[in-house]
Design a protein around this motif. Structure first.
Motif, PDB file in Angstrom:
ATOM      1  N   GLY A 179       0.830  -1.193   0.000  1.00 44.56           N
ATOM      2  CA  GLY A 179       0.000   0.000   0.000  1.00 44.56           C
ATOM      3  C   GLY A 179       0.866   1.245   0.000  1.00 44.56           C
ATOM      4  N   PHE A 180       0.219   2.393  -0.119  1.00 47.35           N
ATOM      5  CA  PHE A 180       0.939   3.662  -0.160  1.00 47.35           C
ATOM      6  C   PHE A 180       0.202   4.700   0.667  1.00 47.35           C
ATOM      7  CE2 PHE A 180       2.437   1.561  -3.938  1.00 47.35           C
ATOM      8  CZ  PHE A 180       3.755   1.973  -4.074  1.00 47.35           C
ATOM      9  N   ASP A 181       0.981   5.637   1.190  1.00 46.26           N
ATOM     10  CA  ASP A 181       0.431   6.835   1.816  1.00 46.26           C
ATOM     11  C   ASP A 181       1.247   8.012   1.299  1.00 46.26           C
ATOM     12  OD1 ASP A 181      -1.262   8.064   4.237  1.00 46.26           O
ATOM     13  OD2 ASP A 181       0.741   8.957   4.259  1.00 46.26           O
ATOM     14  N   LEU A 182       0.610   8.945   0.587  1.00 49.58           N
ATOM     15  CA  LEU A 182       1.304  10.092  -0.002  1.00 49.58           C
ATOM     16  C   LEU A 182       0.656  11.391   0.459  1.00 49.58           C
ATOM     17  CD1 LEU A 182       1.578   8.922  -3.736  1.00 49.58           C
ATOM     18  CD2 LEU A 182       3.236   8.554  -1.910  1.00 49.58           C
ATOM     19  N   GLY A 183       1.430  12.476   0.436  1.00 45.90           N
ATOM     20  CA  GLY A 183       0.881  13.777   0.783  1.00 45.90           C
ATOM     21  C   GLY A 183       1.771  14.910   0.316  1.00 45.90           C
ATOM     22  N   SER A 184       1.221  16.116   0.337  1.00 45.41           N
ATOM     23  CA  SER A 184       2.003  17.305  -0.005  1.00 45.41           C
ATOM     24  C   SER A 184       1.403  18.517   0.684  1.00 45.41           C
ATOM     25  CB  SER A 184       2.034  17.528  -1.520  1.00 45.41           C
ATOM     26  OG  SER A 184       0.762  17.908  -2.017  1.00 45.41           O
ATOM     27  N   LEU A 237       0.176   4.398   7.148  1.00 45.59           N
ATOM     28  CA  LEU A 237       0.308   3.255   6.251  1.00 45.59           C
ATOM     29  C   LEU A 237       0.254   1.946   7.021  1.00 45.59           C
ATOM     30  CD1 LEU A 237       0.992   2.065   3.409  1.00 45.59           C
ATOM     31  CD2 LEU A 237       3.380   2.115   4.152  1.00 45.59           C
ATOM     32  N   LEU A 238       1.012   1.854   8.106  1.00 39.63           N
ATOM     33  CA  LEU A 238       1.032   0.615   8.883  1.00 39.63           C
ATOM     34  C   LEU A 238      -0.360   0.255   9.387  1.00 39.63           C
ATOM     35  CD1 LEU A 238       4.334   1.041  10.946  1.00 39.63           C
ATOM     36  CD2 LEU A 238       3.964  -0.375   8.915  1.00 39.63           C
ATOM     37  N   GLU A 239      -1.106   1.253   9.839  1.00 36.47           N
ATOM     38  CA  GLU A 239      -2.474   1.000  10.300  1.00 36.47           C
ATOM     39  C   GLU A 239      -3.348   0.487   9.157  1.00 36.47           C
ATOM     40  OE1 GLU A 239      -3.782   4.653  12.001  1.00 36.47           O
ATOM     41  OE2 GLU A 239      -2.687   4.372  13.884  1.00 36.47           O
ATOM     42  N   ARG A 240      -3.140   1.053   7.968  1.00 37.08           N
ATOM     43  CA  ARG A 240      -3.969   0.682   6.811  1.00 37.08           C
ATOM     44  C   ARG A 240      -3.717  -0.760   6.376  1.00 37.08           C
ATOM     45  NH1 ARG A 240      -2.717   4.717   2.558  1.00 37.08           N
ATOM     46  NH2 ARG A 240      -3.599   6.061   4.182  1.00 37.08           N
ATOM     47  N   ILE A 241      -2.466  -1.205   6.449  1.00 36.07           N
ATOM     48  CA  ILE A 241      -2.147  -2.546   5.959  1.00 36.07           C
ATOM     49  C   ILE A 241      -2.106  -3.592   7.081  1.00 36.07           C
ATOM     50  CG2 ILE A 241      -0.863  -1.569   4.022  1.00 36.07           C
ATOM     51  CD1 ILE A 241       1.734  -2.307   5.415  1.00 36.07           C
ATOM     52  N   GLY A 242      -2.327  -3.156   8.318  1.00 32.32           N
ATOM     53  CA  GLY A 242      -2.398  -4.090   9.420  1.00 32.32           C
ATOM     54  C   GLY A 242      -1.067  -4.547   9.966  1.00 32.32           C
ATOM     55  N   TRP A 243      -0.029  -3.751   9.728  1.00 36.18           N
ATOM     56  CA  TRP A 243       1.276  -4.046  10.317  1.00 36.18           C
ATOM     57  C   TRP A 243       1.472  -3.195  11.557  1.00 36.18           C
ATOM     58  CZ3 TRP A 243       5.722  -4.431   6.139  1.00 36.18           C
ATOM     59  CH2 TRP A 243       5.396  -5.436   5.215  1.00 36.18           C
ATOM     60  N   HIS A 244       2.379  -3.642  12.426  1.00 33.07           N
ATOM     61  CA  HIS A 244       2.748  -2.896  13.615  1.00 33.07           C
ATOM     62  C   HIS A 244       4.237  -2.548  13.553  1.00 33.07           C
ATOM     63  CE1 HIS A 244      -1.135  -3.802  15.447  1.00 33.07           C
ATOM     64  NE2 HIS A 244      -0.961  -5.062  15.054  1.00 33.07           N
ATOM     65  N   THR A 245       4.612  -1.498  14.234  1.00 36.49           N
ATOM     66  CA  THR A 245       6.021  -1.091  14.252  1.00 36.49           C
ATOM     67  C   THR A 245       6.917  -2.237  14.696  1.00 36.49           C
ATOM     68  OG1 THR A 245       5.373   1.191  14.766  1.00 36.49           O
ATOM     69  CG2 THR A 245       7.655   0.581  15.180  1.00 36.49           C
ATOM     70  N   SER A 246       6.447  -3.011  15.637  1.00 32.62           N
ATOM     71  CA  SER A 246       7.245  -4.128  16.151  1.00 32.62           C
ATOM     72  C   SER A 246       7.433  -5.233  15.122  1.00 32.62           C
ATOM     73  CB  SER A 246       6.597  -4.696  17.415  1.00 32.62           C
ATOM     74  OG  SER A 246       5.274  -5.134  17.147  1.00 32.62           O
ATOM     75  N   ASP A 247       6.611  -5.223  14.053  1.00 33.87           N
ATOM     76  CA  ASP A 247       6.729  -6.234  13.001  1.00 33.87           C
ATOM     77  C   ASP A 247       7.889  -5.959  12.059  1.00 33.87           C
ATOM     78  OD1 ASP A 247       4.401  -7.518  13.901  1.00 33.87           O
ATOM     79  OD2 ASP A 247       3.117  -6.304  12.604  1.00 33.87           O
ATOM     80  N   GLY A 321       5.877  10.512   1.411  1.00 33.78           N
ATOM     81  CA  GLY A 321       5.196   9.281   1.043  1.00 33.78           C
ATOM     82  C   GLY A 321       5.814   8.070   1.705  1.00 33.78           C
ATOM     83  N   SER A 322       5.016   7.012   1.831  1.00 30.95           N
ATOM     84  CA  SER A 322       5.461   5.767   2.453  1.00 30.95           C
ATOM     85  C   SER A 322       4.870   4.582   1.715  1.00 30.95           C
ATOM     86  CB  SER A 322       5.030   5.710   3.924  1.00 30.95           C
ATOM     87  OG  SER A 322       5.516   6.808   4.661  1.00 30.95           O
ATOM     88  N   THR A 323       5.590   3.466   1.767  1.00 29.65           N
ATOM     89  CA  THR A 323       5.096   2.199   1.255  1.00 29.65           C
ATOM     90  C   THR A 323       5.781   1.083   2.030  1.00 29.65           C
ATOM     91  OG1 THR A 323       4.659   0.872  -0.741  1.00 29.65           O
ATOM     92  CG2 THR A 323       6.807   1.959  -0.589  1.00 29.65           C
ATOM     93  N   ALA A 324       5.334  -0.147   1.819  1.00 32.14           N
ATOM     94  CA  ALA A 324       5.894  -1.278   2.556  1.00 32.14           C
ATOM     95  C   ALA A 324       5.831  -2.531   1.697  1.00 32.14           C
ATOM     96  CB  ALA A 324       5.125  -1.496   3.868  1.00 32.14           C
ATOM     97  N   LEU A 325       6.742  -3.466   1.985  1.00 29.60           N
ATOM     98  CA  LEU A 325       6.763  -4.732   1.257  1.00 29.60           C
ATOM     99  C   LEU A 325       7.489  -5.795   2.055  1.00 29.60           C
ATOM    100  CD1 LEU A 325       9.469  -4.718  -1.573  1.00 29.60           C
ATOM    101  CD2 LEU A 325       9.373  -2.970   0.214  1.00 29.60           C
TER     102      LEU A 325
END
Length: 339
Positions: A179-184, A237-247, A321-325
């Motif tokens: 997923g992505f989270d972008l802003g300006s 982003l982490l909240e949206r994709i269901g990940w946690h910082t500890s992951d 912006g942020s993304t994860a994989l």
């Protein structure tokens, strides 16, 4: 099943000329200890005369294609704030030099957040079905746009390029962008600006000032916004994709300043040991910084298949912006060590 964009190749390139902090100290009133303490940077690479952003982009793109084991893509997206010229775009020339044929190619300008924006753009092209494979390049040569007497910028920036090949795939497979989270925020457009060459500067009908040719930054304000925006975007982003910082196995932020990255980690309650740092060896390479850091870490074994990786960036504009994989099994082609 929906189509996902999957990372399948990655490569990077820096120029030959290494500039350490001692050399920088001959240009501005500073020293090695001050630079390391304030930024975490030990050295950077500057392009020799005649070397352009496009030149570095071609070499990074070539390495990414080799890493992916392919010789064709359907689109080239190039993130840069220092194109070879204002017009035409640099991406078509890069595509031609790589032997990719008459495929579409375009430049994207989002400052240091450009690579994440480029990944987002490529993901959309793949999800729509219009592309099977996309080459995303982040490349910048800032050394020619720095006032050699401005300590705020001269000590920070390096030149470089990083590239990634994305292919259509399954959303559940390793390498798929979750997923992505972008802003300006254009209200703060003057915090980092290069006036020369733009229509606003030219429309004033005034003689070009020498200072307009150089990047100007308000560092303290940039620091605050960078921390707030990268931490906020990453958390969203982490909240949206269901990940946690500890992951997270690795937190990979835009390589601008080690203190910024560590502060973002602290705000997110992330382990500083999981902050991937590469800026000590290359400086702030703008749109190239994240792919350069990823390529280096994958090449030396720090990044392993299955690692959960968060990418986040911040740049002028303001843009972020942020993304994860989940990191895939990919052969990374990094530049040879330079001394």
């Amino acid at each position: 099943m929906s189509r996902a964009a999957v990372l399948t190749g990655i490569g990077a390139m820096v120029p030959d000329r290494m500039v350490d902090n001692d050399e920088i100290s001959t240009l501005v009133d500073t020293n090695d200890q001050w630079i390391r303490t304030r930024t975490g940077i030990e050295r950077r690479y500057w392009a020799d005369p005649g070397v352009s952003t496009g030149d570095l982009a071609v070499e990074a793109g070539r390495r990414a294609l080799e890493s992916a084991g392919v010789d064709s893509v359907d689109l080239v997206v190039m993130a840069t704030s220092t194109p070879d010229q204002p017009m035409p775009a640099t991406a078509p020339r890069v595509a031609t030099d790589l032997g990719l044929g008459n495929i579409p190619g375009y430049d994207l300008s989002a400052a240091c957040a450009g690579f994440i924006y480029g990944l987002h753009s490529a993901t959309g092209a793949i999800a729509s079905g219009s592309c099977e494979r996309v080459l995303v390049i982040g490349a910048d040569i800032w050394s020619t746009r720095l006032d050699p007497e401005d300590r705020a910028t001269a000590i920070i920036f390096g030149d470089g390029a990083g590239a990634a090949v994305l292919r259509a795939g399954d959303p559940e497979e390793p390498g798929a962008f979750a997923g992505f989270d972008l802003g300006s925020d254009g209200a703060h457009k003057d915090l980092a600006v290069l006036p020369a060459g733009g229509s606003r500067q030219r429309s004033r009908g005034e003689p070009l000032r020498e200072a307009d040719n150089y990047l100007a930054m308000r560092g303290k304000e940039i620091f605050t916004h960078a921390v707030d925006r990268m931490a906020g975007s990453s958390t969203a982003l982490l909240e949206r994709i269901g990940w946690h910082t500890s992951d997270l196995d690795w937190f990979v932020g835009h390589q601008a300043n080690a203190r910024i990255l560590n502060t973002v980690a602290d705000v997110m309650h992330a382990d500083r040991e999981r902050v991937l740092l590469h800026l000590d060896r290359v400086g702030n390479t703008s749109a190239a910084s994240i792919p350069l850091a990823l390529t280096d870490a994958a090449a030396d074994g720090r990044l392993q298949p299955g690692h959960r990786v968060l990418l986040t960036s911040f740049g002028g504009g303001l843009s972020w912006g942020s993304t994860a994989l989940l990191w895939p099994d990919v052969a990374a082609l990094a530049p040879a060590p330079r001394t």
